[in-house]
Structures are given as structure tokens and as C-alpha cells.
Write a protein that holds these residues in place. Structure first.
Motif, PDB file in Angstrom:
ATOM      1  N   VAL A  66     -76.912  36.766 -11.312  1.00  0.00           N
ATOM      2  CA  VAL A  66     -76.464  35.989 -12.654  1.00  0.00           C
ATOM      3  C   VAL A  66     -77.861  35.748 -13.451  1.00  0.00           C
ATOM      4  N   CYS A  67     -78.998  35.822 -13.021  1.00  0.00           N
ATOM      5  CA  CYS A  67     -80.145  35.679 -13.862  1.00  0.00           C
ATOM      6  C   CYS A  67     -80.156  36.842 -14.992  1.00  0.00           C
ATOM      7  N   HIS A  68     -80.183  36.333 -16.113  1.00  0.00           N
ATOM      8  CA  HIS A  68     -80.024  37.418 -17.261  1.00  0.00           C
ATOM      9  C   HIS A  68     -81.499  37.870 -17.460  1.00  0.00           C
ATOM     10  N   LEU A  70     -90.837  35.052 -16.456  1.00  0.00           N
ATOM     11  CA  LEU A  70     -89.589  35.627 -16.983  1.00  0.00           C
ATOM     12  C   LEU A  70     -88.582  34.457 -17.330  1.00  0.00           C
ATOM     13  N   CYS A  71     -88.832  33.588 -16.233  1.00  0.00           N
ATOM     14  CA  CYS A  71     -87.645  32.360 -16.309  1.00  0.00           C
ATOM     15  C   CYS A  71     -87.536  31.573 -17.869  1.00  0.00           C
ATOM     16  N   ASP A  72     -86.469  31.351 -18.375  1.00  0.00           N
ATOM     17  CA  ASP A  72     -86.288  30.475 -19.482  1.00  0.00           C
ATOM     18  C   ASP A  72     -85.655  29.382 -19.254  1.00  0.00           C
ATOM     19  N   ASN A  73     -85.289  29.077 -18.280  1.00  0.00           N
ATOM     20  CA  ASN A  73     -85.073  27.625 -17.588  1.00  0.00           C
ATOM     21  C   ASN A  73     -83.242  27.464 -18.380  1.00  0.00           C
ATOM     22  N   CYS A  74     -82.487  28.443 -18.009  1.00  0.00           N
ATOM     23  CA  CYS A  74     -80.995  28.391 -18.803  1.00  0.00           C
ATOM     24  C   CYS A  74     -80.219  27.772 -17.789  1.00  0.00           C
ATOM     25  N   SER A  75     -80.807  27.657 -16.738  1.00  0.00           N
ATOM     26  CA  SER A  75     -79.924  26.781 -15.622  1.00  0.00           C
ATOM     27  C   SER A  75     -78.790  27.523 -15.090  1.00  0.00           C
ATOM     28  N   ILE A  76     -78.363  28.776 -15.387  1.00  0.00           N
ATOM     29  CA  ILE A  76     -77.173  29.318 -14.899  1.00  0.00           C
ATOM     30  C   ILE A  76     -77.298  29.534 -13.410  1.00  0.00           C
ATOM     31  N   CYS A  77     -78.536  29.836 -12.767  1.00  0.00           N
ATOM     32  CA  CYS A  77     -78.790  30.097 -11.316  1.00  0.00           C
ATOM     33  C   CYS A  77     -78.415  28.805 -10.554  1.00  0.00           C
ATOM     34  N   ILE A  78     -78.700  27.434 -11.157  1.00  0.00           N
ATOM     35  CA  ILE A  78     -78.336  26.349 -10.358  1.00  0.00           C
ATOM     36  C   ILE A  78     -76.872  26.113 -10.195  1.00  0.00           C
TER      37      ILE A  78
HETATM   38  S1  SF4 Z   1     -83.027  29.169 -14.993  1.00  0.00           S
HETATM   39 FE1  SF4 Z   1     -82.441  30.718 -13.290  1.00  0.00          FE
HETATM   40  S2  SF4 Z   1     -80.880  31.902 -14.009  1.00  0.00           S
HETATM   41 FE2  SF4 Z   1     -81.928  31.010 -15.640  1.00  0.00          FE
HETATM   42  S3  SF4 Z   1     -83.772  32.398 -16.246  1.00  0.00           S
HETATM   43 FE3  SF4 Z   1     -84.626  30.780 -14.720  1.00  0.00          FE
HETATM   44  S4  SF4 Z   1     -84.189  31.785 -12.790  1.00  0.00           S
HETATM   45 FE4  SF4 Z   1     -82.946  33.092 -14.304  1.00  0.00          FE
END
Ligand code: SF4
Ligand SMILES: Cc1cc2nc3c(=O)[nH]c(=O)nc-3n(C[C@H](O)[C@H](O)[C@H](O)COP(=O)(O)OP(=O)(O)OC[C@H]3O[C@@H](n4cnc5c(N)ncnc54)[C@H](O)[C@@H]3O)c2cc1C
Ligand code: SF4
Lengths: 77, 395
Positions: free
Chosen positions: A30-32, A49-57
Motif C-alpha cells: 500500500v506504500c505509494h 522515500l517516505c512522505d509520512n502519508c500514514s497509509i501503512c499505519i
Molecule cells: S507513511 Fe508509510 S505508506 Fe506513507 S510513504 Fe511512508 S512508509 Fe509509505
């Protein structure tokens, strides 16, 4: 449910609670940004790479993923 | 640079069946599995099709069959139980042993099975995938593996498809977040699977009880992560087990994600093909994917055999696999994907209404397998407000 880069935060604040992580492979797909990978059996975060979108949580069945601090953060899911 | 006919990424059921089928035809096959041991840890409820269905892919071995399923019980949110007698409808597997047996079959057929070895990137030729970059986790060494065709059987993770531009990341609404305990308890069902529905039990999914050896069962659930707010799947499972099995001893925890989405438009590219959960071949309603992975692998192997024999691994040639899959299972998956959206959005009282009608059907003695299309029709007829939901989703 697509997410965009947050302008509020620049560094990845995602952490893995290794006691809770079962290496179950639910979060990488699910990590975009492709920031998550199970290298053999260990979950790794590519912090660049991570942009803190929180989807993985949200997808983690055990609650093993969390942000290290929550100030400045707005969930975008 | 090492060269081979086909490199297969992923030592699950899909990868192992493609590997053994192609190896038996005399092709040179390398199968990569990044985990140290095939099938470990398990990420599965382990319930699957009948002995007869499985034996088309591998001879049955009692060491990996833990229970036979002869009936299913649906438990509605209000407690109504709809029971259906379904003789020999399926089995509950020891999934680690099953996966190991399938990989063993591939190795015995001549495939080179490499554990501890992860595909970390694709080798790209002119407009064509030409193999993978492989990392051996034991030595830390990375090497190039050149292949005429590259097969992504890498399960839910599915990076081969993403790197090849065939798939993208999964939307949060397209995945079930699932967790399961292996429990020990008195009075567990022996040859009956139980499925519990309801918003409070598993929002956007269902809970299951799959019997294993006597006194043991897999008790788990899957939820739609967009419907659970601040909770985790584990919170729901803990509540469920506390309510239904308060004295159970929990021996192990299994978790994972399963894809719950419609079939891919295409599962192939030039020199590359996806199979199993990597190709979203799961049943999006139930999350079940073992039989689908085996059937997907069978269809993929037919087309790959021809492709390797003629030397045509172009996207145009491999596309035959898309239509073969669609005709065999894909069309049904499209329906299940719509049903998933509909059924899992029902209110508990609507589910209770449907259960009442189903109960009537099963009491009338119709001894047919559960037909989801029938449930859907019933649902539309009986649940007020449902036609609206259906309309918004379907048209
Ligand atoms: S918060 Fe999680 S899903 Fe979002 S970019 Fe970072 S690692 Fe990927
Ligand atoms: C909690 C849970 C319960 C489930 N219950 C059931 C059930 O009861 N019945 C059922 O039919 N289905 C069930 N499923 C679904 C089922 O487990 C999968 O659909 C099935 O395993 C798919 O098989 P596969 O061969 O496509 O992929 P997998 O079995 O997932 O195999 C993929 C393999 O690829 C490996 N891999 C991934 N990336 C790489 C890489 N880059 N390099 C090397 N190796 C790689 C992985 O380690 C893995 O071993 C469940 C799933 C979950 C998560
Ligand atoms: S979803 Fe959670 S338990 Fe599974 S690998 Fe990711 S962090 Fe670990």
C-alpha cells in the motif's frame, strides 16, 4: 486514497515496533512511494522515500507502525 | 552473467506450480524465494478446495492435510446460524508443509530453487524485461540473472509488477488487513468451518473459525482498513476471541494482507508475466487465494510453454494468458469484487435479514454450494436501502 507529499513535514517519522511487527507483508503493497520492503524477513523503511502519508499505519493488522512524534502532522488518508 | 529460460520470483503455490510445470517440459528454471525457508512464516487461514481439486496439482499427502471440511456455518450479527452441509467441499492445510511440498515438486522436476534470495530490481533490455537483479542474503552478494521470461509470483508484495509498470501500489480500500490466532480449546467444530459476519465483528470483512487437528483451530478475521477508524485488526480479533472462546489458549499469531480488488486489465508485459496474488487473482470477497494461485499458475504455464518454445515472449503473445484467465476465473472475480463492496457495507440488520432468507433456503434442503450471486439477489430483495447501495456501486 492516493496521497500527496506533505508540505508540513520533510523527514520520515515512521517507526516500526519490532515487538509487534510480524513481517506479515501487508504494508509494502500500500506504500505509494515504495518506501517499505521486507528484506528477507525484516521490514525496512527507506526514509528518503517516505512522505509520512500514514497509509501503512492504517493497514498494519497489529499496530506495529507509528509516528515517532505527532506534532505538525495531519493525516491525509 | 548467469542465463536461464525463466526466472520465477516467489516460492508460494503460484511460483512453485509454474516452476514444476515448466521444468517438466525441459526448460531451465530458477525459482527465487527471499525467505530463509519456503512457507515460513505462514500468512494464511489455510482453508482451501477439495482433495480432488488439489490433487490435480500435487499428489495428496496426509502430512499436510489437517482437517476435512464437510459443512459451513454462517453466523449472522444477531446470532442466527445458517448451516450448510457440503460434503468434502474442502480441507484445512498445514500451509508451510504444503508450500514446501509444492516447492519440492518443482525441485524434483529440475527447477533450481534458491531460498534466501531476493529479487531487488529488474534487468531491462530494449523495451523488454530481461531478468532480475538478485541478492543472496547469506553472502550479501548481488548478481544479475538473465532470463528469457521473468515471472512475478511474489504474492501481495508484488514488486515485480510495480517495477515492470503493470501494477501500482494497492489502494487502502483494495486490501484486507487480516490477523489470526491458532487456538486450543474444548468443543471446537471438527469438520465445519464457521464464518461470522457483522460490522462490530469485522468491519468490511468477516471472522473465521477453521478447524485443524483435534482441539485446535485457526480463528481469524479480515477488515477493510478504511472502515476501522483508530482500531487495528488485532483489536477486533482480541474482542472476538474473548467473546467466543474465552478459555482458549493462544499458541501462535499469523497476520497479513490479501488483495480485494477486481482483476488486472493485463497481467503481462514484454518478457514478464504475473501470477497468483501478485496478479490480484484472489477472491476479493473471501480473500482466498490458494486455489486461484494454482489455477492461475496452470493457465500461465500453458502460455509460457508456448512462448518459450517459439521464442516469442512479447506482450502481444503473452496476452493470451489474460483472456484465458478471464474466461476461467476472472469474470467471477469481477462479480466478487462488486459483491465485496456491497455486502461488506451492509448494516447488521440487513445482514440479519439476508441470513433469515438463506436459512429458509438451506432448510428447504437444497444441497448446493453457497452461491454468492443468489445471496446478492436475495439481499437486493430483502434489505431495505440495499437497492440504493447496489445502484450506486453497479451503475
Ligand atoms: S507513511 Fe508509510 S505508506 Fe506513507 S510513504 Fe511512508 S512508509 Fe509509505
Ligand atoms: C491472514 C491471511 C489468511 C488467509 N487465509 C486464506 C485461506 O484460508 N484460504 C486461501 O485460499 N487463501 C488465504 N489467504 C490468501 C493466500 O494466503 C494467498 O492468496 C496465497 O498465498 C497466494 O499465493 P501466491 O503463490 O500467489 O503468493 P504467496 O504464497 O504469498 O507467495 C509469494 C512468495 O514470494 C516471496 N517474495 C515476495 N517478494 C519477493 C522478492 N522480491 N524476491 C523473492 N521472493 C519474494 C514471498 O516471500 C512469498 O513467499 C490468506 C491470506 C492472509 C494474509
Ligand atoms: S503490516 Fe505491520 S506487522 Fe505487517 S510487516 Fe508491516 S509493520 Fe510488520
Amino acid at each position: 486514497m492516493e496521497s500527496k507529499k506533505s508540505s508540513l513535514v520533510t523527514t520520515c517519522r515512521l517507526t516500526i515496533d519490532l515487538e509487534k511487527c510480524l513481517s506479515c507483508a501487508a504494508c509494502p503493497p500500500v506504500c505509494h512511494t515504495g518506501a517499505l520492503n521486507l528484506s528477507s524477513l525484516l521490514l525496512e523503511i527507506n526514509k528518503e522515500l517516505c512522505d509520512n502519508c500514514s497509509i501503512c499505519i492504517k493497514v498494519c493488522p497489529t499496530g506495529a507502525l507509528l509516528f515517532s512524534e505527532t506534532t505538525n502532522f495531519k493525516p491525509q488518508g | 552473467m548467469e542465463k536461464t529460460d525463466a526466472v520465477i520470483i516467489g516460492g508460494g503455490p503460484a511460483g512453485s506450480i509454474v516452476a514444476s510445470t515448466l521444468a517438466k517440459k525441459g526448460f531451465e528454471i530458477i525459482l527465487l524465494e527471499k525467505r530463509p525457508q519456503i512457507g515460513v512464516p505462514v500468512r494464511c487461514g489455510e482453508a482451501t478446495g477439495s482433495r480432488e481439486e488439489i490433487s490435480r496439482f500435487i499428489p495428496i499427502d496426509e502430512t499436510w492435510i489437517l482437517a476435512d471440511i464437510n459443512a459451513a456455518r454462517l453466523i449472522a450479527p444477531g446470532g442466527r446460524i445458517v448451516e450448510k452441509h457440503l460434503p468434502s467441499v474442502g480441507v484445512v492445510l498445514d500451509r508451510s508443509r504444503f508450500d514446501q511440498a509444492l516447492a519440492g515438486q518443482a525441485a524434483n522436476s529440475g527447477a533450481d530453487v534458491r531460498v534466501h534470495t531476493e529479487a531487488v530490481g529488474l534487468l531491462r533490455g530494449k523495451n523488454c524485461v530481461e531478468g532480475v537483479l538478485a541478492r543472496d542474503h547469506r553472502t550479501g552478494k548481488t548478481y544479475e540473472l538473465n532470463a528469457k521470461v521473468t515471472i512475478g509470483a511474489d504474492g501481495i508484495e508484488g514488486f515485480i509488477g510495480r517495477w515492470a509498470g503493470i501494477t501500482r501500489h494497492l489502494k487502502l480500500s483494495a486490501i484486507h488487513s487480516a490477523i489470526q490466532y491458532l487456538i486450543e480449546d474444548d468443543g471446537l467444530p471438527r469438520d465445519t468451518i464457521e464464518l461470522y459476519a457483522g460490522r462490530k465483528i469485522a468491519p468490511g470483512g468477516y471472522a473465521w473459525v477453521f478447524p485443524k487437528q483435534k482441539g485446535f483451530a485457526n480463528v481469524g478475521l479480515g477488515v477493510d482498513p478504511t472502515m476501522i477508524e483508530e482500531n487495528t485488526a488485532k483489536d477486533f480479533l482480541d474482542r472476538f476471541v474473548e467473546q467466543h472462546f474465552p478459555n482458549a489458549k493462544i499458541h501462535a499469531t499469523v497476520a497479513g494482507g490479501t488483495s480485494g480488488t477486481k482483476p488486472l486489465k493485463t497481467m503481462v508485459g514484454n518478457g514478464v508475466l504475473l501470477v497468483g496474488e501478485a496478479a490480484h487473482q484472489n477472491n476479493p470477497l473471501s480473500g482466498g487465494g490458494i486455489m486461484n494461485a494454482l489455477e492461475g499458475a496452470e493457465e500461465a504455464s500453458k502460455v509460457l510453454t508456448e512462448a518459450l518454445t517459439t521464442g516469442d515472449v512479447s506482450c502481444r503473445f503473452l496476452e493470451q494468458y489474460d483472456s484465458r484467465w478471464k474466461n476461467r476465473v476472472g469474470h467471477a472475480i469481477t462479480k466478487f469484487a462488486l459483491l465485496r463492496k456491497l455486502i461488506y457495507r451492509l448494516e447488521d440488520h440487513e445482514l440479519d435479514n439476508i441470513a433469515a432468507v438463506l436459512d429458509g433456503i438451506s432448510r428447504n434442503g437444497e444441497d448446493k454450494p453457497i452461491d454468492y450471486a443468489e445471496i446478492f439477489k436475495t439481499a437486493v430483495k430483502t434489505a431495505p436501502g440495499l437497492i440504493w447501495k447496489a445502484k450506486n456501486l453497479l451503475w
